[in-house]
Scaffold this motif. Structure first.
Motif, short mmCIF file in Angstrom:
data_model
loop_
_atom_site.label_atom_id
_atom_site.label_comp_id
_atom_site.label_asym_id
_atom_site.label_seq_id
_atom_site.Cartn_x
_atom_site.Cartn_y
_atom_site.Cartn_z
N UNK A 1 0.82 -1.22 0.00
CA UNK A 1 0.00 0.00 0.00
C UNK A 1 0.85 1.27 0.00
N UNK A 2 1.94 1.27 0.79
CA UNK A 2 2.70 2.50 1.00
C UNK A 2 3.85 2.71 0.01
N UNK A 3 4.42 1.61 -0.52
CA UNK A 3 5.61 1.74 -1.34
C UNK A 3 5.38 1.27 -2.78
N UNK A 4 4.81 0.06 -2.93
CA UNK A 4 4.70 -0.55 -4.26
C UNK A 4 3.69 0.18 -5.14
N UNK A 5 2.52 0.53 -4.59
CA UNK A 5 1.49 1.20 -5.39
C UNK A 5 2.00 2.53 -5.95
N UNK A 6 2.58 3.44 -5.13
CA UNK A 6 3.12 4.68 -5.72
C UNK A 6 4.23 4.44 -6.74
N UNK A 7 5.07 3.43 -6.49
CA UNK A 7 6.15 3.11 -7.43
C UNK A 7 5.58 2.66 -8.78
N UNK A 8 4.59 1.77 -8.76
CA UNK A 8 4.02 1.26 -10.01
C UNK A 8 3.23 2.34 -10.75
N UNK A 9 2.56 3.26 -10.00
CA UNK A 9 1.85 4.37 -10.64
C UNK A 9 2.84 5.27 -11.39
N UNK A 10 3.98 5.53 -10.74
CA UNK A 10 5.00 6.38 -11.37
C UNK A 10 5.67 5.66 -12.54
N UNK A 11 5.98 4.38 -12.39
CA UNK A 11 6.71 3.63 -13.43
C UNK A 11 5.85 3.39 -14.67
N UNK A 12 4.60 2.97 -14.48
CA UNK A 12 3.75 2.58 -15.61
C UNK A 12 2.73 3.64 -16.01
N UNK A 13 2.67 4.75 -15.27
CA UNK A 13 1.80 5.85 -15.65
C UNK A 13 0.31 5.56 -15.52
N UNK A 14 -0.06 4.84 -14.48
CA UNK A 14 -1.49 4.58 -14.26
C UNK A 14 -2.18 5.87 -13.86
N UNK A 15 -3.39 6.09 -14.38
CA UNK A 15 -4.13 7.31 -14.06
C UNK A 15 -5.01 7.15 -12.82
N UNK A 16 -5.32 5.90 -12.49
CA UNK A 16 -6.21 5.62 -11.37
C UNK A 16 -5.55 4.57 -10.48
N UNK A 17 -5.72 4.69 -9.19
CA UNK A 17 -5.11 3.74 -8.25
C UNK A 17 -5.66 2.33 -8.43
N UNK A 18 -6.87 2.22 -8.96
CA UNK A 18 -7.48 0.90 -9.16
C UNK A 18 -6.93 0.17 -10.39
N UNK A 19 -6.15 0.85 -11.21
CA UNK A 19 -5.50 0.21 -12.36
C UNK A 19 -4.25 -0.56 -11.93
N UNK A 20 -3.71 -0.23 -10.77
CA UNK A 20 -2.48 -0.86 -10.30
C UNK A 20 -2.75 -2.35 -10.03
N UNK A 21 -1.94 -3.25 -10.58
CA UNK A 21 -2.17 -4.68 -10.35
C UNK A 21 -1.96 -5.04 -8.89
N UNK A 22 -2.69 -6.05 -8.45
CA UNK A 22 -2.55 -6.52 -7.07
C UNK A 22 -2.68 -8.04 -7.06
N UNK A 23 -2.29 -8.64 -5.96
CA UNK A 23 -2.41 -10.09 -5.81
C UNK A 23 -3.80 -10.39 -5.26
N UNK A 24 -4.53 -11.26 -5.94
CA UNK A 24 -5.90 -11.61 -5.56
C UNK A 24 -5.92 -12.79 -4.61
N UNK A 25 -5.20 -13.86 -4.97
CA UNK A 25 -5.18 -15.06 -4.13
C UNK A 25 -3.95 -15.89 -4.44
N UNK A 26 -3.65 -16.81 -3.53
CA UNK A 26 -2.56 -17.76 -3.71
C UNK A 26 -3.14 -19.14 -3.49
#
Length: 193
Positions: free
Chosen positions: A13-38
């Motif tokens: 939440x605190x590090x990876x999401x902002x990094x991926x938004x900056x790296x891949x240029x996502x416009x919305x926080x919900x576009x950022x990929x996340x892990x659903x299940x293992x």
């Protein structure tokens, strides 16, 4: 007051999401990929004493994941393997939420460094939808397993299901969470405790 939020979830939440938004240029926080299940899947179908092997595998998987496994059955009969349709041949566990992130913590920080001759995880194990599957040949890499009372070695598959749309997005997500992929030069953002 101690927080019960797993370190991997907090770091996501605190590090990876902002990094991926900056790296891949996502416009919305919900576009950022996340892990659903293992999902952990173990098959003991080729063992001679399948009932005893299945009970041992279920006990070991419950110890590793902290969740009781569900027994799986054969979908069809195969005479060469002495399998009958409907016979119990394996077990599986599906982890979600905080328990999933706690398992990831133990897998990346404690289990993977214990693999003999470990050089990194292959990136060819991703599918087209961004899901990753790893085969674990020896379950004794997990610190929860008591090696002295071990009767047989159990191998299983770990499938990490993500919301990533491409293989590259999934590699970015998992490598920023600390997965040591072969050939990836990026430094993991989630560091060990």
């Amino acid at each position: 007051m101690k927080s019960n939020v797993p370190k991997f979830l907090k770091a996501y939440r605190e590090v990876v999401v902002p990094y991926l938004i900056e790296k891949n240029g996502y416009k919305n926080i919900h576009e950022v990929p996340k892990i659903v299940k293992i999902t952990l899947n173990c098959c003991m179908g080729s063992s001679g004493d399948i009932k005893v092997a299945l009970e041992e595998a279920a006990k070991e998987m419950a110890l590793i994941t902290g969740q009781k496994p569900v027994k799986t059955r054969a979908k069809k009969s195969i005479s060469n393997f002495k399998l009958r349709k409907g016979q119990e041949i394996g077990c599986k566990v599906t982890l979600r939420g905080e328990r999933m992130y706690e398992f990831l913590e133990r897998f990346v920080w404690a289990a993977l460094p214990r693999v003999r001759d470990f050089r990194g995880l292959p990136t060819r194990s991703f599918d087209a939808q961004g899901n990753y599957t790893i085969g674990v040949k020896d379950h004794t890499i997990f610190p929860e397993v008591d090696i002295e009372n071990l009767k047989r070695n159990i191998g299983f598959d770990i499938t990490i299901v993500t919301t990533a749309k491409t293989k590259k997005e999934a590699i970015d997500l998992l490598s920023s969470m600390g997965f040591p992929f072969i050939g990836e030069k990026s430094k993991p953002l989630v560091l060990s405790a």
